[in-house]
Design an enzyme around this catalytic site. Structure first.
Site, PDB file in Angstrom:
ATOM      1  N   ALA A  60       0.832  -1.205   0.000  1.00 19.08           N
ATOM      2  CA  ALA A  60       0.000   0.000   0.000  1.00 19.08           C
ATOM      3  C   ALA A  60       0.868   1.257   0.000  1.00 19.08           C
ATOM      4  O   ALA A  60       0.558   2.250   0.650  1.00 19.08           O
ATOM      5  CB  ALA A  60      -0.951  -0.012   1.192  1.00 19.08           C
ATOM      6  N   PHE A 110       3.091   4.020  -2.643  1.00 20.07           N
ATOM      7  CA  PHE A 110       2.602   4.936  -3.682  1.00 20.07           C
ATOM      8  C   PHE A 110       1.973   4.176  -4.846  1.00 20.07           C
ATOM      9  O   PHE A 110       0.898   4.524  -5.323  1.00 20.07           O
ATOM     10  CB  PHE A 110       3.745   5.814  -4.190  1.00 20.07           C
ATOM     11  CG  PHE A 110       4.145   6.884  -3.218  1.00 20.07           C
ATOM     12  CD1 PHE A 110       3.294   7.945  -2.951  1.00 20.07           C
ATOM     13  CD2 PHE A 110       5.358   6.827  -2.557  1.00 20.07           C
ATOM     14  CE1 PHE A 110       3.643   8.944  -2.054  1.00 20.07           C
ATOM     15  CE2 PHE A 110       5.725   7.814  -1.656  1.00 20.07           C
ATOM     16  CZ  PHE A 110       4.870   8.872  -1.397  1.00 20.07           C
ATOM     17  N   ASP A 138      -0.743  -4.371   3.352  1.00 20.63           N
ATOM     18  CA  ASP A 138       0.632  -3.932   3.585  1.00 20.63           C
ATOM     19  C   ASP A 138       1.070  -4.498   4.928  1.00 20.63           C
ATOM     20  O   ASP A 138       0.238  -4.910   5.742  1.00 20.63           O
ATOM     21  CB  ASP A 138       0.742  -2.398   3.599  1.00 20.63           C
ATOM     22  CG  ASP A 138       2.152  -1.910   3.261  1.00 20.63           C
ATOM     23  OD1 ASP A 138       2.350  -1.376   2.159  1.00 20.63           O
ATOM     24  OD2 ASP A 138       3.063  -2.074   4.107  1.00 20.63           O
ATOM     25  N   HIS A 151      12.308  -4.324 -18.930  1.00 15.19           N
ATOM     26  CA  HIS A 151      12.060  -3.049 -18.254  1.00 15.19           C
ATOM     27  C   HIS A 151      13.377  -2.636 -17.630  1.00 15.19           C
ATOM     28  O   HIS A 151      13.643  -2.878 -16.479  1.00 15.19           O
ATOM     29  CB  HIS A 151      11.004  -3.252 -17.176  1.00 15.19           C
ATOM     30  CG  HIS A 151      10.505  -1.993 -16.556  1.00 15.19           C
ATOM     31  ND1 HIS A 151      10.113  -0.904 -17.283  1.00 15.19           N
ATOM     32  CD2 HIS A 151      10.314  -1.648 -15.263  1.00 15.19           C
ATOM     33  CE1 HIS A 151       9.701   0.051 -16.456  1.00 15.19           C
ATOM     34  NE2 HIS A 151       9.821  -0.382 -15.228  1.00 15.19           N
TER      35      HIS A 151
HETATM   36  N1  LIG Z   1       6.990  -2.127 -13.126  1.00 15.61           N
HETATM   37  C1  LIG Z   1       7.013  -0.830 -13.170  1.00 15.61           C
HETATM   38  O1  LIG Z   1       6.815  -0.254 -14.223  1.00 15.61           O
HETATM   39  C2  LIG Z   1       7.254  -0.036 -11.921  1.00 15.61           C
HETATM   40  C3  LIG Z   1       7.066   1.371 -11.915  1.00 15.61           C
HETATM   41  C4  LIG Z   1       7.244   2.056 -10.724  1.00 15.61           C
HETATM   42  C5  LIG Z   1       7.605   1.372  -9.563  1.00 15.61           C
HETATM   43  N2  LIG Z   1       7.788   0.022  -9.606  1.00 15.61           N
HETATM   44  C6  LIG Z   1       8.156  -0.742  -8.416  1.00 15.61           C
HETATM   45  O2  LIG Z   1       7.018  -0.955  -7.612  1.00 15.61           O
HETATM   46  C7  LIG Z   1       7.441  -1.195  -6.259  1.00 15.61           C
HETATM   47  C8  LIG Z   1       6.612  -0.334  -5.302  1.00 15.61           C
HETATM   48  O3  LIG Z   1       6.868   1.029  -5.544  1.00 15.61           O
HETATM   49  P1  LIG Z   1       6.215   2.146  -4.588  1.00 15.61           P
HETATM   50  O4  LIG Z   1       6.518   3.453  -5.204  1.00 15.61           O
HETATM   51  O5  LIG Z   1       4.818   1.805  -4.259  1.00 15.61           O
HETATM   52  O6  LIG Z   1       7.108   1.953  -3.260  1.00 15.61           O
HETATM   53  P2  LIG Z   1       6.675   2.330  -1.753  1.00 15.61           P
HETATM   54  O7  LIG Z   1       7.914   2.286  -0.931  1.00 15.61           O
HETATM   55  O8  LIG Z   1       5.844   3.572  -1.771  1.00 15.61           O
HETATM   56  O9  LIG Z   1       5.709   1.142  -1.328  1.00 15.61           O
HETATM   57  C9  LIG Z   1       6.128  -0.175  -1.167  1.00 15.61           C
HETATM   58  C10 LIG Z   1       5.236  -0.775  -0.101  1.00 15.61           C
HETATM   59  O10 LIG Z   1       5.499  -2.196  -0.018  1.00 15.61           O
HETATM   60  C11 LIG Z   1       5.297  -2.550   1.338  1.00 15.61           C
HETATM   61  N3  LIG Z   1       5.868  -3.852   1.640  1.00 15.61           N
HETATM   62  C12 LIG Z   1       7.172  -4.178   1.834  1.00 15.61           C
HETATM   63  N4  LIG Z   1       7.290  -5.490   2.122  1.00 15.61           N
HETATM   64  C13 LIG Z   1       6.041  -6.002   2.065  1.00 15.61           C
HETATM   65  C14 LIG Z   1       5.506  -7.303   2.259  1.00 15.61           C
HETATM   66  N5  LIG Z   1       6.287  -8.341   2.559  1.00 15.61           N
HETATM   67  N6  LIG Z   1       4.161  -7.472   2.130  1.00 15.61           N
HETATM   68  C15 LIG Z   1       3.352  -6.424   1.841  1.00 15.61           C
HETATM   69  N7  LIG Z   1       3.815  -5.173   1.640  1.00 15.61           N
HETATM   70  C16 LIG Z   1       5.135  -4.966   1.771  1.00 15.61           C
HETATM   71  C17 LIG Z   1       5.957  -1.398   2.108  1.00 15.61           C
HETATM   72  O11 LIG Z   1       5.554  -1.389   3.457  1.00 15.61           O
HETATM   73  C18 LIG Z   1       5.491  -0.191   1.298  1.00 15.61           C
HETATM   74  O12 LIG Z   1       4.293   0.353   1.823  1.00 15.61           O
HETATM   75  C19 LIG Z   1       8.945  -0.906  -6.240  1.00 15.61           C
HETATM   76  O13 LIG Z   1       9.679  -2.122  -6.305  1.00 15.61           O
HETATM   77  C20 LIG Z   1       9.158  -0.088  -7.490  1.00 15.61           C
HETATM   78  O14 LIG Z   1      10.473  -0.173  -7.984  1.00 15.61           O
HETATM   79  C21 LIG Z   1       7.615  -0.668 -10.759  1.00 15.61           C
END
Ligand SMILES: NC(=O)c1ccc[n+]([C@@H]2O[C@H](COP(=O)([O-])OP(=O)(O)OC[C@H]3O[C@@H](n4cnc5c(N)ncnc54)[C@H](O)[C@@H]3O)[C@@H](O)[C@H]2O)c1
Length: 322
Positions: free
Chosen positions: A12, A14, A36, A184
């Protein structure tokens, strides 16, 4: 309006919270579940989203659930038709997506094992980075059929390419069609030969409208699209466009629409490439990936795609041990 199905978004942060909001606002699901490990965060966000329903005019119910590292709380995702895995660290400025592999592999493996246990029939859409490797890992850890595990990258990279072309030419984004394939990351393969722009009602090749140098600059900007946002934000990475991309994939699945879009899918012989998760164009439906749709590529685009496949194949083999 007919609503159906349940979609769970794991993580949960961004990306996850924005995806949950977009999915809820589509008003096509019965329920969106957001989870989360940070206690109270998913419940708080869900309550906030539910309170927006009278204003935005949607009825989909959003449920928040805190989960524990040993799987506590995962009952909330039971019966999900789709699970979107966003759990994991995002990049910081100067980091590559690959710098996240060890930390995020542990997270994605743990999440995927719980998904397999509690939502055994779900289609899984992975977004955690590094994307191609985390998609392969999620398939291994769930042991789901490969068509039921796919990753989000191509929709986002293609949207970034389209946005840059539209800005450069001063035309609406709707007039521009672009395509990216491959991985990617550094081996993303933008496909200029498939890019067109509608001018005065007629589709024209991008190559007729821009010089080779201008196209190369847009390709480079697309390849660095994520890093450009990371550098500006300084903390965290992009989430509005990424969330839009993942939500569209989930919509195509729940509606069994057959929509064709660029995704990270298991490739079995297409383009002469075999046995790897790779960015390709695919038709999506209730079963996940219905089929990979091959498109004509120039010799150099095909060579770049094959190179990308070999680069991610090596890394995907490594994730088995993470
Ligand atoms: N594929 C794509 O195109 C793309 C684009 C942007 C971001 N991303 C990736 O998406 C992921 C999330 O990005 P974000 O901006 O939301 O990061 P963020 O730090 O805002 O959120 C990540 C969330 O994951 C939670 N989390 C961690 N371990 C967990 C678990 N075991 N179970 C449940 N939740 C858990 C954290 O508490 C946090 O709230 C990152 O790895 C980022 O690199 C991918």
């Amino acid at each position: 309006m007919a609503r159906n199905g349940k979609v769970a978004v794991i993580g949960a942060g961004f990306y996850g919270s924005t995806t949950a909001q977009r999915l809820a606002e589509y008003d096509i699901f019965d329920e969106v579940v957001l989870t989360d490990i940070i206690e109270g965060r998913p419940e708080g966000l869900a309550l906030d989203m539910n309170q927006s329903r009278p204003i935005e005019g949607f009825e989909t119910k959003v449920t928040g659930a805190t989960t524990g590292r040993s799987g506590e709380g995962y009952e909330a995702i039971a019966g999900s038709d789709i699970v979107i895995i966003t759990a994991g660290l995002p990049r910081k400025p100067g980091m590559s997506r690959m710098d996240l592999i060890e930390t995020n592999a542990k997270i994605v493996r743990q999440v995927a094992e719980n998904v397999a246990k509690h939502a055994p029939n779900a289609v899984v859409i992975v977004v955690s980075n590094p994307l191609d490797e985390m998609t392969a890992l999620a398939q291994l850890a769930t042991a789901f059929p490969k068509n039921r595990v796919l990753g989000q990258a191509g929709m986002l990279d293609t949207a970034r390419f389209t946005n840059s072309v539209a800005e450069k030419l001063g035309v609406p984004v709707a007039a521009v069609t672009t395509l990216t394939l491959g991985s990617h990351g550094d081996t993303m393969v933008p496909v200029p030969s498939k890019c067109t722009v509608e001018v005065d009602g007629k589709r024209q090749p991008l190559t007729d409208l821009l010089s080779a140098e201008d196209i190369e600059a847009l390709v480079e900007r697309t390849r660095n699209g994520g890093a450009e946002v990371v550098a500006l934000l300084k903390t965290g990475s992009a989430f509005y466009a990424p969330a839009a991309a993942a939500a569209r994939m989930a919509k195509a699945v729940i509606e069994d629409s057959g929509a064709v879009m660029p995704v990270c899918a298991w490739v079995e012989g297409e383009y002469g490439i075999d046995g790897v998760y790779l960015g390709v164009v695919a038709e999506l439906g209730r079963e996940g990936v219905r089929k990979v749709v091959e498109t004509d590529l120039t010799d150099s685009e095909l060579a770049a795609l094959k190179e990308a496949a070999e680069a991610v194949r090596a890394k995907q083999a490594d994730v088995q041990n993470l």
